[in-house]
Design a protein around this motif. Structure first.
Motif, short mmCIF file in Angstrom:
data_model
loop_
_atom_site.label_atom_id
_atom_site.label_comp_id
_atom_site.label_asym_id
_atom_site.label_seq_id
_atom_site.Cartn_x
_atom_site.Cartn_y
_atom_site.Cartn_z
N ILE A 16 59.95 -85.64 -17.15
CA ILE A 16 60.00 -85.96 -18.73
C ILE A 16 61.70 -85.95 -19.18
O ILE A 16 62.41 -84.93 -18.99
N VAL A 18 63.79 -85.93 -22.35
CA VAL A 18 64.12 -85.93 -23.69
C VAL A 18 64.53 -87.08 -24.54
O VAL A 18 64.13 -87.60 -25.45
N LEU A 21 61.61 -90.38 -24.08
CA LEU A 21 60.07 -90.19 -24.16
C LEU A 21 59.17 -91.03 -24.83
O LEU A 21 59.85 -91.70 -26.10
N ALA A 25 53.96 -90.05 -23.27
CA ALA A 25 54.20 -88.87 -22.80
C ALA A 25 54.28 -87.72 -24.12
O ALA A 25 54.23 -86.69 -23.85
N VAL A 26 54.40 -88.33 -25.16
CA VAL A 26 54.18 -87.52 -26.39
C VAL A 26 52.62 -86.87 -26.41
O VAL A 26 52.77 -85.72 -26.48
N MET A 29 52.62 -84.25 -23.69
CA MET A 29 53.03 -83.10 -24.21
C MET A 29 52.54 -82.50 -25.24
O MET A 29 52.45 -81.01 -25.06
N GLN A 44 68.18 -81.42 -18.87
CA GLN A 44 68.08 -82.36 -19.57
C GLN A 44 69.67 -82.98 -19.94
O GLN A 44 69.70 -84.30 -20.04
N PHE A 54 63.58 -87.20 -29.90
CA PHE A 54 62.58 -86.47 -29.39
C PHE A 54 61.77 -85.78 -30.54
O PHE A 54 60.40 -85.92 -30.39
N SER A 57 59.41 -87.90 -32.57
CA SER A 57 58.24 -88.62 -31.93
C SER A 57 57.08 -87.80 -32.06
O SER A 57 56.01 -88.37 -31.71
#
Length: 257
Positions: A16, A18, A21, A25-26, A29, A44, A54, A57
């Motif tokens: 993943i 940052v 995203l 993926a959200v 997460m 990252q 990020f 989102s």
């Protein structure tokens, strides 16, 4: 995505970014945070623009009144030991629990990592609930903790007091967590005398923060760490810090789970 689950909570996640995203993926997460409490994203090498994207989102960004904003990004605040004659103080807490709708998520981006120390600790509040003796857990059913603001400067009209169930069902996982904050922010427990309330809250706080219920995160350059305030407490360990410790923090409203 690859998940390396940690004990007694948390997970290191790879795969993943940052700054890239997307919606699937959200959602992934959100489930990972609900299950593990803390998600650690290594290497990252991101910036504040990407951190803000990020956070957004996941929902609306929520800023704590009285904190120091990042000059170029007022939605974020600075967590730093630079220029301080005394080390900052920290105890286990939930971010901004003294408002009616505390943030669901908090994320920290490593800006400067000290040579030694400066770790962040997290407690597993699911496990704290699950390990309560039955008679105590049953006695907490329906009780409310009054949370009050401490350590921040607020102006008239800003929220400084809120009530939350001490046993709180997580909207994503469905599990029940013990919902506390720093003891000085937990003013009372409903249905108890002041003495009973203080004794019970002290017991619950000690149970939550015992060593076998805590994850210690050692910061490395490029780290972004996000956690779910609905099932985790956290604190910074400022003992033995050598060098600058600078983190940028952002929080996401609980208006959307």
């Amino acid at each position: 995505m690859h998940v390396n689950a940690l004990r007694p909570l948390g997970a290191e996640v790879t795969g993943i970014r940052v700054d890239t995203l997307d919606a699937p993926a959200v959602m992934w997460m959100r489930r990972a945070l609900a299950e593990h409490g803390v998600v650690i994203l290594r290497q990252q090498q991101t910036d504040d623009d990407a951190l803000v994207r990020f956070l957004r989102s996941f929902g609306d960004i929520q800023f704590t009144a009285g904190e120091t904003p990042v000059p170029s990004h007022p939605d974020l605040n600075v967590v730093s030991n630079v220029g301080r004659s005394r080390a900052p103080r920290s105890t286990f807490h939930v971010d901004t629990s003294y408002v009616r709708t505390p943030p669901a998520y908090t994320a920290l981006r490593a800006v400067a990592v000290p040579e030694e120390g400066g770790h962040t600790l997290f407690s597993n509040q699911y496990r704290a609930h699950d390990t309560l003796p039955d008679n105590i857990r049953n006695g907490l059913e329906g009780r409310i903790v009054t949370h009050v603001a401490t350590g921040v400067t607020l102006t008239d009209g800003q929220e400084c007091r809120a009530e939350h169930p001490v046993l709180r069902r997580h909207p994503v996982s469905g599990r029940i967590a013990l919902y506390l904050s720093a003891l000085q922010r937990c003013a009372s427990l409903s249905g108890m005398t002041a003495e009973q309330s203080a004794q019970t809250l002290s017991y619950l706080f000690a149970l939550s923060t015992r060593a076998d219920n805590v994850l210690r995160h050692r910061w490395a350059p490029g780290d972004v760490v996000m956690w779910d305030n609905r099932c985790v407490m956290h604190r910074a360990d400022h003992s033995g810090v050598v060098g600058d410790r600078v983190l940028h923090r952002g929080m996401v409203s609980d208006a959307v789970t």
